[in-house]
Write an enzyme that holds these catalytic residues in place. Sequence first.
Site, mmCIF file in Angstrom:
data_model
loop_
_atom_site.group_PDB
_atom_site.id
_atom_site.type_symbol
_atom_site.label_atom_id
_atom_site.label_comp_id
_atom_site.label_asym_id
_atom_site.label_seq_id
_atom_site.Cartn_x
_atom_site.Cartn_y
_atom_site.Cartn_z
ATOM 1 N N HIS A 49 12.192 -0.793 -12.737
ATOM 2 C CA HIS A 49 11.996 -2.235 -12.906
ATOM 3 C C HIS A 49 12.008 -2.877 -11.518
ATOM 4 O O HIS A 49 13.017 -2.829 -10.826
ATOM 5 C CB HIS A 49 13.108 -2.820 -13.781
ATOM 6 C CG HIS A 49 12.927 -4.274 -14.106
ATOM 7 N ND1 HIS A 49 13.696 -4.905 -15.050
ATOM 8 C CD2 HIS A 49 12.094 -5.228 -13.621
ATOM 9 C CE1 HIS A 49 13.334 -6.178 -15.135
ATOM 10 N NE2 HIS A 49 12.359 -6.396 -14.267
ATOM 11 N N HIS B 31 0.809 -1.217 0.000
ATOM 12 C CA HIS B 31 0.000 0.000 0.000
ATOM 13 C C HIS B 31 0.847 1.273 0.000
ATOM 14 O O HIS B 31 1.936 1.322 0.552
ATOM 15 C CB HIS B 31 -0.930 0.020 1.226
ATOM 16 C CG HIS B 31 -0.174 0.061 2.530
ATOM 17 N ND1 HIS B 31 0.231 1.229 3.119
ATOM 18 C CD2 HIS B 31 0.274 -0.933 3.325
ATOM 19 C CE1 HIS B 31 0.867 0.964 4.234
ATOM 20 N NE2 HIS B 31 0.926 -0.353 4.388
#
Length: 197
Positions: free
Chosen positions: A131, A122
Amino acid sequence: MYLFGASGHGKVIADIAAANDIKIKAFIDQDVTKNECYGFPVLNNLPDDKEKLIISIGNNLIRKKIAEQIKSEMGTLIHPKSIISASVNIEEGTVIMGGVVINADTAIGKHCIINTNASVDHDCVVEDFVHISPNSALAGGVEVGEGSQIGIGASVIQGIKIGKWCVIGAGAVIINDVPDYSVVVGNPGRIIKKNFI
């Protein structure tokens, strides 16, 4: 849809497109010796049609350079076997691989790769051209700066800020903020050099 970059990473993206019933027309690659990849034709130039495009190149810096040159409309691909909260914002050009979990109120930038089985919890902020490698985990509230790579199996504890264009090594455990351009390895993670691009 077209994929720019006829390589192994492009094959994975082609599979994600297929899993979403999206037709790949062709790969595009500047290597004139390539004429086929994964059963698809390889073109050496961008076609004139209005099809969306994904840059299917794993290298973050190369992906950024190509994105700055291409004016085509960019697509986004999300594997149907990923779990993504409805409150997550995902920008254009980003690809989400199978097994990925992205939790509430996370923001994913442009042209990112969230790779196989990665977990992004979250309230994370993942900037453009990042990446997140396979099996890596970002706890809640982590920020990852532009162009950084989180290596395979790395773990980042909650609330950490990782600067831009950093490399976090495979299996590293990040318990402190990481300044821009750092290369970090180990458990706990330690900076071993600067990586000026």
